[in-house]
Design a protein around this motif. Sequence first.
Motif, PDB file in Angstrom:
ATOM      1  N   GLY A   4      -8.916  -2.324   9.514  1.00  0.00           N
ATOM      2  CA  GLY A   4      -8.640  -2.341   8.080  1.00  0.00           C
ATOM      3  C   GLY A   4      -7.867  -1.115   7.657  1.00  0.00           C
ATOM      4  N   PRO A   5      -7.107  -1.243   6.590  1.00  0.00           N
ATOM      5  CA  PRO A   5      -6.239  -0.147   6.163  1.00  0.00           C
ATOM      6  C   PRO A   5      -6.938   0.961   5.378  1.00  0.00           C
ATOM      7  N   GLY A   6      -8.100   0.743   4.851  1.00  0.00           N
ATOM      8  CA  GLY A   6      -8.830   1.818   4.186  1.00  0.00           C
ATOM      9  C   GLY A   6      -8.920   1.726   2.672  1.00  0.00           C
ATOM     10  N   GLY A   7      -7.959   1.135   2.030  1.00  0.00           N
ATOM     11  CA  GLY A   7      -8.027   0.971   0.586  1.00  0.00           C
ATOM     12  C   GLY A   7      -7.403   2.105  -0.201  1.00  0.00           C
ATOM     13  N   SER A   8      -7.436   1.951  -1.512  1.00  0.00           N
ATOM     14  CA  SER A   8      -6.710   2.861  -2.400  1.00  0.00           C
ATOM     15  C   SER A   8      -7.591   3.902  -3.089  1.00  0.00           C
ATOM     16  N   ALA A   9      -8.850   3.997  -2.746  1.00  0.00           N
ATOM     17  CA  ALA A   9      -9.781   4.862  -3.486  1.00  0.00           C
ATOM     18  C   ALA A   9      -9.299   6.311  -3.568  1.00  0.00           C
ATOM     19  N   ARG A  10      -8.910   6.901  -2.470  1.00  0.00           N
ATOM     20  CA  ARG A  10      -8.470   8.302  -2.487  1.00  0.00           C
ATOM     21  C   ARG A  10      -7.171   8.442  -3.262  1.00  0.00           C
TER      22      ARG A  10
ATOM     23  N   ALA B 219       2.490  -5.542   0.945  1.00  0.00           N
ATOM     24  CA  ALA B 219       2.405  -6.049  -0.428  1.00  0.00           C
ATOM     25  C   ALA B 219       1.419  -5.239  -1.265  1.00  0.00           C
ATOM     26  N   ALA B 220       0.247  -4.958  -0.720  1.00  0.00           N
ATOM     27  CA  ALA B 220      -0.763  -4.215  -1.475  1.00  0.00           C
ATOM     28  C   ALA B 220      -0.320  -2.780  -1.741  1.00  0.00           C
ATOM     29  N   THR B 221       0.285  -2.149  -0.749  1.00  0.00           N
ATOM     30  CA  THR B 221       0.739  -0.771  -0.921  1.00  0.00           C
ATOM     31  C   THR B 221       1.872  -0.704  -1.924  1.00  0.00           C
ATOM     32  N   ALA B 222       2.813  -1.644  -1.860  1.00  0.00           N
ATOM     33  CA  ALA B 222       3.900  -1.692  -2.845  1.00  0.00           C
ATOM     34  C   ALA B 222       3.339  -1.931  -4.247  1.00  0.00           C
ATOM     35  N   GLN B 223       2.353  -2.805  -4.358  1.00  0.00           N
ATOM     36  CA  GLN B 223       1.738  -3.072  -5.656  1.00  0.00           C
ATOM     37  C   GLN B 223       1.049  -1.820  -6.187  1.00  0.00           C
ATOM     38  N   TRP B 224       0.355  -1.104  -5.316  1.00  0.00           N
ATOM     39  CA  TRP B 224      -0.293   0.125  -5.753  1.00  0.00           C
ATOM     40  C   TRP B 224       0.759   1.112  -6.271  1.00  0.00           C
ATOM     41  N   LEU B 225       1.855   1.268  -5.533  1.00  0.00           N
ATOM     42  CA  LEU B 225       2.906   2.197  -5.951  1.00  0.00           C
ATOM     43  C   LEU B 225       3.473   1.825  -7.317  1.00  0.00           C
ATOM     44  N   THR B 226       3.740   0.539  -7.526  1.00  0.00           N
ATOM     45  CA  THR B 226       4.337   0.139  -8.802  1.00  0.00           C
ATOM     46  C   THR B 226       3.340   0.198  -9.956  1.00  0.00           C
ATOM     47  N   ARG B 227       2.053   0.094  -9.664  1.00  0.00           N
ATOM     48  CA  ARG B 227       1.053   0.250 -10.739  1.00  0.00           C
ATOM     49  C   ARG B 227       0.813   1.723 -11.046  1.00  0.00           C
ATOM     50  N   ALA B 228       0.846   2.558 -10.031  1.00  0.00           N
ATOM     51  CA  ALA B 228       0.635   3.984 -10.241  1.00  0.00           C
ATOM     52  C   ALA B 228       1.852   4.649 -10.872  1.00  0.00           C
ATOM     53  N   PHE B 229       3.042   4.141 -10.548  1.00  0.00           N
ATOM     54  CA  PHE B 229       4.300   4.703 -11.045  1.00  0.00           C
ATOM     55  C   PHE B 229       5.178   3.551 -11.544  1.00  0.00           C
TER      56      PHE B 229
ATOM     57  N   ASP C 229     -12.824  -6.790 -13.442  1.00  0.00           N
ATOM     58  CA  ASP C 229     -13.196  -7.841 -12.496  1.00  0.00           C
ATOM     59  C   ASP C 229     -12.878  -7.357 -11.090  1.00  0.00           C
ATOM     60  N   GLU C 230     -13.903  -7.079 -10.303  1.00  0.00           N
ATOM     61  CA  GLU C 230     -13.688  -6.555  -8.961  1.00  0.00           C
ATOM     62  C   GLU C 230     -12.863  -7.499  -8.101  1.00  0.00           C
ATOM     63  N   ASP C 231     -13.055  -8.804  -8.252  1.00  0.00           N
ATOM     64  CA  ASP C 231     -12.297  -9.771  -7.464  1.00  0.00           C
ATOM     65  C   ASP C 231     -10.809  -9.698  -7.772  1.00  0.00           C
ATOM     66  N   ALA C 232     -10.462  -9.390  -9.011  1.00  0.00           N
ATOM     67  CA  ALA C 232      -9.053  -9.298  -9.397  1.00  0.00           C
ATOM     68  C   ALA C 232      -8.373  -8.102  -8.730  1.00  0.00           C
ATOM     69  N   HIS C 233      -9.157  -7.162  -8.245  1.00  0.00           N
ATOM     70  CA  HIS C 233      -8.589  -5.963  -7.625  1.00  0.00           C
ATOM     71  C   HIS C 233      -8.897  -5.880  -6.127  1.00  0.00           C
ATOM     72  N   ALA C 234      -9.209  -6.996  -5.524  1.00  0.00           N
ATOM     73  CA  ALA C 234      -9.502  -7.020  -4.087  1.00  0.00           C
ATOM     74  C   ALA C 234      -8.306  -6.580  -3.261  1.00  0.00           C
ATOM     75  N   TRP C 235      -7.104  -6.762  -3.798  1.00  0.00           N
ATOM     76  CA  TRP C 235      -5.900  -6.348  -3.080  1.00  0.00           C
ATOM     77  C   TRP C 235      -5.930  -4.856  -2.757  1.00  0.00           C
ATOM     78  N   ARG C 236      -6.649  -4.056  -3.565  1.00  0.00           N
ATOM     79  CA  ARG C 236      -6.706  -2.607  -3.337  1.00  0.00           C
ATOM     80  C   ARG C 236      -7.291  -2.252  -1.969  1.00  0.00           C
ATOM     81  N   SER C 237      -8.111  -3.133  -1.411  1.00  0.00           N
ATOM     82  CA  SER C 237      -8.690  -2.859  -0.094  1.00  0.00           C
ATOM     83  C   SER C 237      -7.628  -2.935   1.009  1.00  0.00           C
ATOM     84  N   TRP C 238      -6.478  -3.547   0.720  1.00  0.00           N
ATOM     85  CA  TRP C 238      -5.402  -3.663   1.695  1.00  0.00           C
ATOM     86  C   TRP C 238      -4.388  -2.538   1.602  1.00  0.00           C
ATOM     87  N   VAL C 239      -4.571  -1.613   0.665  1.00  0.00           N
ATOM     88  CA  VAL C 239      -3.658  -0.472   0.548  1.00  0.00           C
ATOM     89  C   VAL C 239      -3.932   0.481   1.700  1.00  0.00           C
TER      90      VAL C 239
END
Length: 175
Positions: A61-67, A10-20, A81-91
């Motif tokens: 843990g998966p490592g997150g989306s920072a890179r 879910a987090a990785t798919a969300q990252w993909l759809t937000r980035a693209f 709001d850092e809490d609103a983006h906690a899902w990024r840690s699951w990317v």
Amino acid sequence: MQADLSPVIAATAQWLTRAFPATGGALASALCEVQARQAATVAAWLRYPTAMDAALLGLAGPGGSARLDWITGADAAPDEDEDAHAWRSWVDEVVASWAAGLLTDPDLAARAVAALAEGGHGTGSPAEFRRLVAPDAGDRGAAALLRHPDLLAPVAELHRPQLLDRLGPGHTLTA
């Protein structure tokens, strides 16, 4: 398969759809999300083919989306709001990279889905992943950015050699 990879998927798919993001309205957004989720699912199931692999992911843990954020330029946007983006840690960076490769290469996506039949995650049936393997014009239009090879290349190339190794001849997934 007892291991739950759904938070990473879910987090990785969300990252993909937000980035693209989708190009269009609500239907386009939904179609784009389905394609990202299917790609992230296939990639996660290939990356973590056994319950033990998934359990180790849960511990480490998966490592997150920072890179990934840095590579795509998304790190420049301030987080209100850092809490609103906690899902990024699951990317998971590798899962995102593999998913990007699958989204931009239909032959690679078909090979990946076929390889799932060898693992313990599911049937790996092409019908189960139709929007990834055989997108129609509506799917491609909705996810024009998500499937654009030039845009996704920096992400897809990060871990492409490992994906090709995983799908190479003689390699089997064990359940």
